[in-house]
Design a protein around this motif. Structure first.
Motif, PDB file in Angstrom:
ATOM      1  N   GLN A 147       8.474   9.846  -2.506  1.00 44.15           N
ATOM      2  CA  GLN A 147       7.396   9.206  -2.534  1.00 44.15           C
ATOM      3  C   GLN A 147       6.137   9.782  -3.069  1.00 44.15           C
ATOM      4  O   GLN A 147       5.418   9.294  -3.916  1.00 44.15           O
ATOM      5  CB  GLN A 147       7.135   8.940  -0.814  1.00 44.15           C
ATOM      6  N   LEU A 150       6.380   9.611  -7.019  1.00 45.06           N
ATOM      7  CA  LEU A 150       5.875   8.480  -7.378  1.00 45.06           C
ATOM      8  C   LEU A 150       4.418   8.336  -7.387  1.00 45.06           C
ATOM      9  O   LEU A 150       3.769   7.830  -8.339  1.00 45.06           O
ATOM     10  CB  LEU A 150       6.691   7.289  -6.403  1.00 45.06           C
ATOM     11  N   MET A 151       3.764   8.948  -6.275  1.00 48.42           N
ATOM     12  CA  MET A 151       2.173   9.012  -6.199  1.00 48.42           C
ATOM     13  C   MET A 151       1.610   9.801  -7.411  1.00 48.42           C
ATOM     14  O   MET A 151       0.734   9.190  -7.980  1.00 48.42           O
ATOM     15  CB  MET A 151       1.825   9.457  -4.872  1.00 48.42           C
ATOM     16  N   LYS A 152       2.291  10.929  -7.440  1.00 43.40           N
ATOM     17  CA  LYS A 152       1.855  11.679  -8.548  1.00 43.40           C
ATOM     18  C   LYS A 152       1.942  11.080 -10.056  1.00 43.40           C
ATOM     19  O   LYS A 152       1.018  10.859 -10.820  1.00 43.40           O
ATOM     20  CB  LYS A 152       2.670  13.142  -8.703  1.00 43.40           C
ATOM     21  N   ALA A 153       3.211  10.243 -10.402  1.00 42.32           N
ATOM     22  CA  ALA A 153       3.475   9.556 -11.454  1.00 42.32           C
ATOM     23  C   ALA A 153       2.306   8.570 -11.701  1.00 42.32           C
ATOM     24  O   ALA A 153       1.734   8.195 -12.956  1.00 42.32           O
ATOM     25  CB  ALA A 153       4.811   8.963 -11.488  1.00 42.32           C
ATOM     26  N   GLN A 154       1.989   7.753 -10.629  1.00 44.96           N
ATOM     27  CA  GLN A 154       1.183   6.635 -10.681  1.00 44.96           C
ATOM     28  C   GLN A 154      -0.389   7.046 -11.137  1.00 44.96           C
ATOM     29  O   GLN A 154      -0.851   6.466 -11.820  1.00 44.96           O
ATOM     30  CB  GLN A 154       0.869   5.794  -9.353  1.00 44.96           C
ATOM     31  N   MET A 155      -0.704   8.278 -10.411  1.00 41.10           N
ATOM     32  CA  MET A 155      -2.037   8.806 -10.774  1.00 41.10           C
ATOM     33  C   MET A 155      -2.218   9.668 -12.226  1.00 41.10           C
ATOM     34  O   MET A 155      -3.137   9.262 -12.749  1.00 41.10           O
ATOM     35  CB  MET A 155      -2.238  10.022  -9.539  1.00 41.10           C
ATOM     36  N   ALA A 157      -0.748   7.984 -14.559  1.00 37.35           N
ATOM     37  CA  ALA A 157      -0.969   7.131 -15.481  1.00 37.35           C
ATOM     38  C   ALA A 157      -2.126   6.431 -15.383  1.00 37.35           C
ATOM     39  O   ALA A 157      -2.670   6.107 -16.582  1.00 37.35           O
ATOM     40  CB  ALA A 157       0.370   6.075 -15.267  1.00 37.35           C
ATOM     41  N   GLN A 158      -2.904   6.663 -14.154  1.00 38.82           N
ATOM     42  CA  GLN A 158      -4.029   5.961 -14.147  1.00 38.82           C
ATOM     43  C   GLN A 158      -5.288   6.809 -14.603  1.00 38.82           C
ATOM     44  O   GLN A 158      -6.379   6.408 -15.226  1.00 38.82           O
ATOM     45  CB  GLN A 158      -4.361   5.292 -12.605  1.00 38.82           C
TER      46      GLN A 158
END
Length: 274
Positions: A147, A150-155, A157-158
């Motif tokens: 989890q 995934l949060m690090k990858a999402q941040m 990308a943003q």
């Protein structure tokens, strides 16, 4: 009776106490106060029973069947016999102890006597295999790490230009966040250690870091004239014990001097300075 697994008579039944000594190393104690937490109970039992001899183990469990009961395993049978005779009906946490000899040897003693027999492991009623606690913790940790990934990858990308580990700027947040400086380590000034050798009715105890007020009260209230135990707020390992008269305090001091609260800590007692 299986000491290691805590198989004992139901607490509701009050059978005739087995006080016939046939060389047992283990005593069974019940009628213990069920509101006392297990770690505190075991410390207190060790404190009041270790004076009869070396204790190998104390078995006390918090499950419903074993609540209010404990097994105390001594290194020598004579110690168990003396403990049973001396401590029968002793008031512990306002309840009289009921003590008898264990009906069978503990696993530790039976292994020493070469009479140990492996017991079959109990199986769950369900046929499906249960997941061990260790495996369950491993799965929970793996899920948490996934989890976070995934949060690090999402941040990332943003916010492409954001350094790793730094949260994005929120509306109203200053452009530069400076963490507060760490607390400066200043020496803590403690009051001087209280203790002297002018006899009076108040004793000063030290080296009792693992003892609490209930345990100390249990130890000292057996001496006549006992009034109270006073712990020092913010100071671990010391306490005062007050008696009515000076000679009563002296008797308690001589009787409990060097008493081992834990296997590696002996209580030190002096007369308090007035």
């Amino acid at each position: 009776m299986d000491v290691s697994t805590g198989v004992a008579p139901p607490a509701s039944a009050q059978p005739q106490l087995n006080t016939t000594f046939t060389g047992q190393n283990t005593i069974y104690v019940n009628n213990l106060n069920e509101r006392v937490k297990i770690p505190e109970l075991k410390k207190c039992l060790y404190a009041i029973f270790s004076k009869f001899g070396k204790i190998i183990d104390i078995v006390a469990l918090k499950n419903l069947r074993m609540r209010g009961q404990a097994f105390i395993i001594f290194d020598q049978p004579d110690s168990a016999a003396q403990a049973l005779t001396s401590m029968q009906s002793f008031p512990l946490y306002d309840k009289p102890l009921r003590i008898q000899f264990s009906k069978s040897d503990s696993d530790l003693i039976s292994k020493r006597k070469n009479t140990f027999v492996e017991r079959p492991k109990r199986r769950n009623d369900t046929d499906s295999p249960s997941i061990s606690k260790k495996e369950k913790r491993r799965q929970q940790l793996a899920a948490k790490q996934e989890q976070q990934r995934l949060m690090k990858a999402q941040m990332a990308a943003q916010f492409p230009g954001l350094p790793a580990g730094m949260p994005p700027m929120m509306p109203g947040m200053p452009s530069m966040m400076i963490p507060p400086p760490p607390m400066i380590n200043r020496p803590v000034l403690h009051p001087p250690i209280f203790g002297g050798e002018m006899p009076n009715n108040i004793l000063f105890l030290s080296n009792i870091q693992d003892a609490n007020e209930s345990m100390l009260t249990t130890l000292f209230k057996g001496y006549s004239g006992f009034r109270e135990v006073r712990l020092i707020p913010g100071r671990e390992g010391i306490a005062f014990v007050e008696f009515d008269l000076e000679h009563q305090a002296a008797m308690a001091k001589d009787g409990l001097q060097g008493f081992k609260v834990t296997p590696d800590k002996a209580m030190m007692i002096t007369f308090a300075k007035k």
